[in-house]
Enzyme design. Structure first.
Site, PDB file in Angstrom:
ATOM      1  N   TRP A   1      -2.753   6.263   6.597  1.00 26.38           N
ATOM      2  CA  TRP A   1      -4.089   5.912   6.109  1.00 26.38           C
ATOM      3  C   TRP A   1      -4.864   5.062   7.113  1.00 26.38           C
ATOM      4  O   TRP A   1      -6.087   5.133   7.215  1.00 26.38           O
ATOM      5  CB  TRP A   1      -3.930   5.172   4.772  1.00 26.38           C
ATOM      6  CG  TRP A   1      -5.205   4.970   4.036  1.00 26.38           C
ATOM      7  CD1 TRP A   1      -5.822   3.785   3.762  1.00 26.38           C
ATOM      8  CD2 TRP A   1      -6.035   5.986   3.438  1.00 26.38           C
ATOM      9  NE1 TRP A   1      -6.976   3.996   3.040  1.00 26.38           N
ATOM     10  CE2 TRP A   1      -7.119   5.330   2.823  1.00 26.38           C
ATOM     11  CE3 TRP A   1      -5.957   7.366   3.366  1.00 26.38           C
ATOM     12  CZ2 TRP A   1      -8.134   6.018   2.158  1.00 26.38           C
ATOM     13  CZ3 TRP A   1      -6.965   8.057   2.696  1.00 26.38           C
ATOM     14  CH2 TRP A   1      -8.026   7.386   2.107  1.00 26.38           C
TER      15      TRP A   1
ATOM     16  N   SER B   1      -6.088  -5.951   7.356  1.00 22.89           N
ATOM     17  CA  SER B   1      -6.545  -4.800   6.578  1.00 22.89           C
ATOM     18  C   SER B   1      -8.069  -4.833   6.468  1.00 22.89           C
ATOM     19  O   SER B   1      -8.750  -4.922   7.475  1.00 22.89           O
ATOM     20  CB  SER B   1      -5.824  -4.788   5.227  1.00 22.89           C
ATOM     21  OG  SER B   1      -5.846  -3.499   4.666  1.00 22.89           O
TER      22      SER B   1
ATOM     23  N   GLU C   1     -15.360   4.131  -1.472  1.00 26.57           N
ATOM     24  CA  GLU C   1     -14.307   3.231  -1.960  1.00 26.57           C
ATOM     25  C   GLU C   1     -14.803   1.812  -2.185  1.00 26.57           C
ATOM     26  O   GLU C   1     -14.456   1.160  -3.163  1.00 26.57           O
ATOM     27  CB  GLU C   1     -13.143   3.197  -0.955  1.00 26.57           C
ATOM     28  CG  GLU C   1     -12.011   2.304  -1.446  1.00 26.57           C
ATOM     29  CD  GLU C   1     -10.843   2.211  -0.479  1.00 26.57           C
ATOM     30  OE1 GLU C   1     -10.649   3.142   0.333  1.00 26.57           O
ATOM     31  OE2 GLU C   1     -10.116   1.198  -0.546  1.00 26.57           O
TER      32      GLU C   1
ATOM     33  N   HIS D   1       2.770  -3.595   5.121  1.00 22.74           N
ATOM     34  CA  HIS D   1       1.376  -3.825   5.501  1.00 22.74           C
ATOM     35  C   HIS D   1       1.096  -5.334   5.515  1.00 22.74           C
ATOM     36  O   HIS D   1       1.376  -6.034   4.546  1.00 22.74           O
ATOM     37  CB  HIS D   1       0.482  -3.110   4.480  1.00 22.74           C
ATOM     38  CG  HIS D   1      -0.971  -3.062   4.851  1.00 22.74           C
ATOM     39  ND1 HIS D   1      -1.425  -2.820   6.127  1.00 22.74           N
ATOM     40  CD2 HIS D   1      -2.088  -3.205   4.086  1.00 22.74           C
ATOM     41  CE1 HIS D   1      -2.753  -2.823   6.137  1.00 22.74           C
ATOM     42  NE2 HIS D   1      -3.182  -3.052   4.915  1.00 22.74           N
TER      43      HIS D   1
ATOM     44  N   LYS E   1     -10.965  -5.517   9.498  1.00 25.08           N
ATOM     45  CA  LYS E   1     -12.234  -4.854   9.838  1.00 25.08           C
ATOM     46  C   LYS E   1     -13.305  -5.945   9.980  1.00 25.08           C
ATOM     47  O   LYS E   1     -14.131  -5.924  10.897  1.00 25.08           O
ATOM     48  CB  LYS E   1     -12.656  -3.876   8.731  1.00 25.08           C
ATOM     49  CG  LYS E   1     -11.586  -2.852   8.290  1.00 25.08           C
ATOM     50  CD  LYS E   1     -12.147  -1.919   7.205  1.00 25.08           C
ATOM     51  CE  LYS E   1     -11.100  -1.278   6.285  1.00 25.08           C
ATOM     52  NZ  LYS E   1      -9.957  -0.653   6.867  1.00 25.08           N
TER      53      LYS E   1
END
Ligand SMILES: *[C@@H]1O[C@H](CO)[C@@H](O)[C@H](O)[C@H]1NC(C)=O
Ligand SMILES: *[C@@H]1O[C@H](CO)[C@@H](O)[C@H](O)[C@H]1NC(C)=O
Ligand SMILES: *[C@@H]1O[C@H](CO)[C@@H](O)[C@H](O)[C@H]1NC(C)=O
Ligand SMILES: *[C@@H]1O[C@H](CO)[C@@H](O)[C@H](O)[C@H]1NC(C)=O
Ligand SMILES: *[C@@H]1O[C@H](CO)[C@@H](O)[C@H](O)[C@H]1NC(C)=O
Length: 403
Positions: free
Chosen positions: A316, A214, A269, A352, A218
């Protein structure tokens, strides 16, 4: 049959070594790295920027050209999206035990210390390969490998917009340093690499992977793109800001009205990116001015190993954008003659960051090849359960054969 396979892979391998430090590429001649101070940003909203032409329009036709262009792409990402990655600091010391490492980094007037835990395997052969895992491992642990766990929040916190500038990275370089959290973590990974190269911790610095899931996925992609000593990069469900291209995710949101994370949302965010990125995320229309996109970030990892996983269960994450973007990234691997060193596997839906059983053999192939040196391993993995086809209109540029 095995014999012929081994031969065909050996032919590819002799072309380019899979791991070829130093940390940064060959930054000379300096003209490669230097960007014009008044670089004109071109609006490219519906196409992915061309990796194979430099910003002044020169075509990339040789491996040496690509090395120069990659230096330029690294400079562009630092200036416009991720912030600057400081080089190895003048003071760097470490203490290593059987369960951890403490790294002290300083500039001569002040210094900071951070730690990572080390878990040795019950079996295997020293010097061991190792996986640097952001906040713990979410992929299967390979037998015979060390796991080095880095708590990323100690380096650069990411707990909403208020947390910018908090962590040991900013204690050393200043609260207002341009690096966002992803780049600060990449800096810490490189310092761990420095330590592994300098100490005899029974870990092989030429056989190191980096992974995270997640937001940490990145981060893993940035770490792999910005340190050429890392042999294998494994971003897991990294989504937008990782495997996705900003422009394609934008089209998913604005054109297709799919609830997908975009640049515009992400900058509000959290603090993963540099504040320099904000100018491309003020609304749904500015991201087209960004002179790079994530097919090029992933392409900076070439010719080294890259295996990324995605999960169609979460819009998403930008499912279609992940596929489109990583397929475009593979054009860079293709140009270098090493297409099978990049794997992409998109399945699900599943929870996830849970690793599905059907990806076990795939990731093991990447471990075997890049961590254990079994070169005759088949890493041709490029699949999706999403039924998308590559939309060629994003890629109006052609792919050279670099030699
Ligand atoms: C790292 O520092 C911590 C806190 O001072 C200490 O408890 C730990 O033993 C140190 N680890 C190593 C490997 O030196
Ligand atoms: C971007 O587009 C989405 C989807 O149409 C919309 O909900 C959002 O408000 C837009 N953002 C801005 C800043 O206009
Ligand atoms: C870029 O081009 C698109 C499509 O023509 C347009 O909608 C958008 O406003 C432009 N963006 C900027 C920042 O000029
Ligand atoms: C490698 O594995 C892929 C996926 O299983 C398969 O499609 C391909 O034919 C294999 N390649 C070779 C050379 O065996
Ligand atoms: C892809 O197509 C198959 C067969 O039609 C279908 O079962 C599956 O749900 C589709 N996958 C997605 C993510 O839409």
């Amino acid at each position: 049959m095995r014999f012929f396979l081994a031969l065909s892979f050996a032919a590819v391998v002799s072309a380019l070594p899979a791991s070829h430090g130093p940390e940064f590429g060959d930054d000379s001649p300096l003209s490669c790295a230097r960007l014009p101070c008044n670089l004109e940003l071109v609006n490219q909203t519906y196409i992915l920027p061309d990796p194979f032409h430099s910003i002044d329009g020169e075509p990339v036709t040789t491996l040496a050209d690509w090395s120069c262009r990659a230096t330029q792409i690294r400079a562009l990402f630092q200036k416009y999206e991720l912030g600057v990655k400081p080089p190895r600091p003048p003071v760097l010391t470490s203490t290593v035990s059987s369960s951890g490492v403490n790294v002290t980094a300083g500039d001569g007037t002040k210094s900071v210390t951070f730690s990572a835990s080390i878990s040795y395997p019950p079996s295997g052969t020293a010097p061991y390969p190792a996986i640097i895992a952001y906040d713990g491992l979410n992929v299967p642990r390979p037998a015979g490998a060390v796991i080095i766990t880095l708590n990323v929040d100690t380096i650069a916190q990411q707990n909403g917009p208020q947390s910018r500038g908090v962590g040991v990275f900013y204690d050393l370089y200043g609260k207002d340093h341009s690096a966002g959290a992803l780049m600060a973590w990449a800096w810490a990974v490189s310092r761990i690499m420095d330590v592994l190269e300098a100490t005899s911790a029974n870990i092989n610095p030429r056989r190191i992977a980096v992974t995270g899931c997640s937001r940490n996925g990145k981060g893993a992609m940035v770490a792999g793109a910005f340190d050429q000593r890392i042999a294998l990069t494994i971003p897991q469900e990294s989504g937008s800001g990782g495997d996705a291209c900003w422009r394609v995710s934008r089209a998913m949101l604005v054109k297709d009205q799919l609830a997908t994370q975009t640049a515009w949302e992400i900058v509000g965010e959290d603090v993963w990116f540099s504040t320099n990125f904000n100018q491309f995320a003020t609304d749904n229309y500015t991201v087209g001015l960004l002179p790079v996109d994530h097919h090029e970030l992933a392409g900076l990892i070439a010719p080294r190993g890259l295996y990324s996983t995605e999960n169609v269960g979460f819009l998403w994450l930008g499912a279609q954008s992940n596929w489109e973007c990583m397929t475009a990234a593979n054009k860079i691997y293709q140009a270098l003659g090493v297409a099978d060193r990049q794997g992409f596997s998109q399945d699900g839906p599943h929870d996830h960051c849970s690793f599905p059983y059907d990806q076990t053999a795939e990731i093991q192939a990447f471990y075997d090849r890049f961590l254990f040196g079994k070169e005759d391993t088949n890493t041709s993995v490029f699949r999706t359960v999403g039924n998308w086809t590559y939309d060629e209109s994003w890629q109006p540029w052609s792919v050279p054969e670099l030699a």
